[in-house]
Design an enzyme around this catalytic site. Structure first.
Site, PDB file in Angstrom:
ATOM      1  N   GLY A 106      38.373  12.583  27.846  1.00  0.00           N
ATOM      2  CA  GLY A 106      38.399  11.598  26.764  1.00  0.00           C
ATOM      3  C   GLY A 106      39.387  11.971  25.660  1.00  0.00           C
ATOM      4  CB  CYS A 125      28.472  18.038  16.686  1.00  0.00           C
ATOM      5  SG  CYS A 125      28.716  16.742  15.491  1.00  0.00           S
ATOM      6  CB  ALA A 150      34.127  12.513  34.681  1.00  0.00           C
ATOM      7  CG  HIS A 151      31.993  15.815  30.004  1.00  0.00           C
ATOM      8  ND1 HIS A 151      31.140  16.258  29.028  1.00  0.00           N
ATOM      9  CD2 HIS A 151      33.147  15.530  29.372  1.00  0.00           C
ATOM     10  CE1 HIS A 151      31.761  16.246  27.856  1.00  0.00           C
ATOM     11  NE2 HIS A 151      32.991  15.804  28.042  1.00  0.00           N
TER      12      HIS A 151
HETATM   13  C1  LIG Z   1      32.915  13.173  24.253  1.00  0.00           C
HETATM   14  C2  LIG Z   1      33.749  12.177  23.566  1.00  0.00           C
HETATM   15  C3  LIG Z   1      35.144  12.274  23.564  1.00  0.00           C
HETATM   16  C4  LIG Z   1      35.874  13.434  24.165  1.00  0.00           C
HETATM   17  O1  LIG Z   1      35.834  13.430  25.567  1.00  0.00           O
HETATM   18  P1  LIG Z   1      36.115  14.784  26.372  1.00  0.00           P
HETATM   19  O2  LIG Z   1      36.179  14.348  27.798  1.00  0.00           O
HETATM   20  O3  LIG Z   1      34.968  15.695  26.091  1.00  0.00           O
HETATM   21  O4  LIG Z   1      37.419  15.323  25.893  1.00  0.00           O
HETATM   22  C5  LIG Z   1      35.854  11.290  22.934  1.00  0.00           C
HETATM   23  N1  LIG Z   1      35.251  10.253  22.354  1.00  0.00           N
HETATM   24  C6  LIG Z   1      33.917  10.106  22.342  1.00  0.00           C
HETATM   25  C7  LIG Z   1      33.305   8.911  21.708  1.00  0.00           C
HETATM   26  C8  LIG Z   1      33.121  11.074  22.942  1.00  0.00           C
HETATM   27  O5  LIG Z   1      31.797  10.951  22.910  1.00  0.00           O
END
Ligand SMILES: *Cc1c(COP(=O)(O)O)cnc(C)c1O
Length: 387
Positions: free
Chosen positions: A73, A327, A202-203
Site C-alpha cells: 500500500g 501506531c 494484500a496483508h
Molecule cells: C496499511 C495501510 C497502508 C500501507 O500499506 P502497506 O502494504 O502496509 O505498505 C496504507 N494505507 C492504509 C489506509 C493502510 O491501512
C-alpha cells in the site's frame, strides 16, 4: 492465560491457510523467473502472475491491463501521488487530499511541497467525513490530483467515493483513492465510482506482507516510480515476487467468495461490540461514522484514561488492539485522525481501536467486554483526570 484474541486486523491480518498452501508451490517447485518465459518453469510463473492479476482486477471491476503489482500500500500511494505530480507538473502544481489520510499519503504530499507542489488538506466532520462543498471550493485551475482515502484505517469512516469521483471527472482532475482498508470489506467498482488510481495491499485482506497493487485507469498520465527492467508492462520494474502475487490473488479470491455473507457476519459482531461497550462502560465516545463505517472497525475514546495503559492491561489478558497514539512509531502525539474529527488531546489519548475478523466469536466479544469493564474501572480509580 493462554487465550489469545487478535483484534488488530487493521494493522495486519493472519495469512489464510489456503493462501499459504498456494504460495508454497512457488518457493520450491515453480521458482522460475517470469521474465524467462522461453522455458516452461518461467512460463508457469508468468501464468501464475497473470491469473492473480485477473482475479484482483475482476474483484474491483477493472481490466487486468489496468492492474500493476507493487510492494504494498505504501508504495502504491507513493507511486500514485509522485507519479501524477511529476507527470502533470506542466499542467499544475496543486494537490487536494484530506487531514485523515495514512502517512503514506500525507508524508508524500509533504515531500512534494519541497518541489513546489502545494497541498490542500480537507477537513472532516466529527464522524470523519469530508465535505463535498469544501472539496469543490478547493479546486483551482492548477489542481492536478485529488487523493481521498476510501475508508479510514483508524476510525473506519467510508467516504462518498462515487461523488468524489464524479466531481474529479467533471473538472478533469485525476482521482486517487487509498483503498487498502476498504478492499475486502466494501464493494469496490472502479468504473462506476470514477476512480483513476487505487492503492491496495494484500496483508490487510488475509494475504502476505510486502505485496500490493495499483489500479491505473487506461490513459491516466503517470510517471514510473521504480525504474529498471520491463516488468509489469514497463511500468514497475523489479523481478516479480511471484509467491507473494499468487498469495495476494488467492486472498482476494477468498474475499470474493461469500462476500455479502462475510460482511453481514462482521457487521453483526461489530455492532454487538459497539452496543455492549456503550451499555457497559460510562463516559465513552464512539469515533467514526455510526453507519458509514468499515464492517470490522470499533473505535471508542474512554474518558479520563490513557489508551497506552489500556493496551498494556489488554495484552496481559491476551487481547491485541491498538490505540490512538502509539501506531505512529512510539510517538506520544495523539492520532492526527482523531484530532481532525475535533477530539481534544485528552480524549484522543484515551482511544482504543478494535478491528475484528471472520474468526472473532461472540464469546470473544463477551470476554473483551468483561475485561474492558474491569480495566476502565481500575484505571479511572487511579486517574488524576477523573474528578
Ligand atoms: C496499511 C495501510 C497502508 C500501507 O500499506 P502497506 O502494504 O502496509 O505498505 C496504507 N494505507 C492504509 C489506509 C493502510 O491501512
Amino acid at each position: 492465560m493462554s487465550r489469545k484474541i487478535y483484534l488488530d486486523n487493521a494493522a495486519t491480518t493472519k495469512v489464510r491457510k489456503e493462501v499459504i498452501d498456494e504460495m508454497r508451490n512457488y518457493f520450491d517447485e515453480m521458482y522460475g523467473n517470469p521474465s524467462s518465459a522461453i522455458y516452461e518453469l518461467g512460463r508457469r510463473s508468468k501464468e501464475a502472475i497473470e491469473n492473480a492479476r485477473t482475479t484482483v482486477a475482476k474483484f474491483i471491476n477493472a481490466d487486468e491491463k489496468e492492474l500493476y503489482f507493487t510492494a504494498g500500500g505504501t508504495e502504491s500511494d507513493n507511486w500514485a501521488i509522485k507519479g501524477v505530480a511529476f507527470a502533470n507538473k506542466e499542467k499544475g502544481n496543486h494537490i487536494i487530499t484530506t487531514k485523515i489520510e495514512h502517512h503514506a499519503v500525507l508524508h508524500t504530499c509533504e515531500y512534494l511541497e519541497k518541489f513546489g507542489f502545494e497541498t490542500t488538506y480537507l477537513d472532516v466532520d466529527k464522524y470523519g467525513m469530508i465535505n463535498l462543498e469544501q472539496l469543490k471550493n478547493s479546486i483551482r485551475p492548477e489542481t492536478i490530483l485529488i487523493s481521498v482515502m476510501y475508508a479510514n484505517n483508524e476510525i473506519g469512516t467510508i467516504q462518498p467515493i462515487e461523488q468524489i469521483g464524479e466531481i474529479a471527472k467533471e473538472h478533469g482532475i485525476i482521482f486517487h483513492t487509498d483503498a487498502v482498508q476498504a478492499l475486502g470489506g466494501v464493494r469496490i467498482d472502479v468504473k462506476k465510482q470514477h476512480i483513476d488510481l487505487m492503492s491496495m495491499s494484500a496483508h490487510k485482506v488475509g494475504g502476505p506482507k510486502g505485496i500490493g497493487a495499483m489500479y491505473i485507469r487506461k490513459g491516466v498520465k503517470i510517471d514510473n516510480f521504480i525504474h529498471g527492467g520491463g516488468q509489469e508492462r514497463g511500468k514497475r520494474a523489479g523481478t516479480e515476487g511471484v509467491q507473494n502475487i499468487v498469495g495476494f490473488g488467492k486472498a482476494v479470491e477468498l474475499a470474493g467468495k461469500n462476500f455479502d455473507e462475510h460482511v453481514e457476519k462482521l457487521t453483526a459482531v461489530r455492532n454487538k461490540l459497539i452496543e455492549e461497550i456503550k451499555a457497559n462502560i460510562p463516559d465513552v465516545v464512539l469515533n467514526g461514522h455510526p453507519t458509514m463505517r468499515l464492517p470490522n472497525n470499533v473505535n471508542f475514546s474512554y474518558k479520563y484514561v490513557e489508551g497506552e495503559s489500556i493496551l498494556l492491561l489488554l495484552d496481559m489478558e491476551g487481547i491485541s488492539a491498538s490505540s490512538g497514539s502509539a501506531c505512529t512509531s512510539g510517538s506520544l502525539d495523539p492520532s492526527h485522525v482523531l484530532l481532525a474529527t475535533g477530539l481534544d488531546h485528552g480524549t484522543a489519548h484515551g482511544s482504543i481501536r478494535f478491528t475484528i475478523s471472520e474468526e472473532t466469536t461472540e464469546e470473544d466479544i463477551d470476554f473483551v467486554i468483561e475485561t474492558m469493564k474491569n480495566i476502565i474501572v481500575k484505571l479511572r480509580a487511579i486517574s488524576p483526570l477523573n474528578k
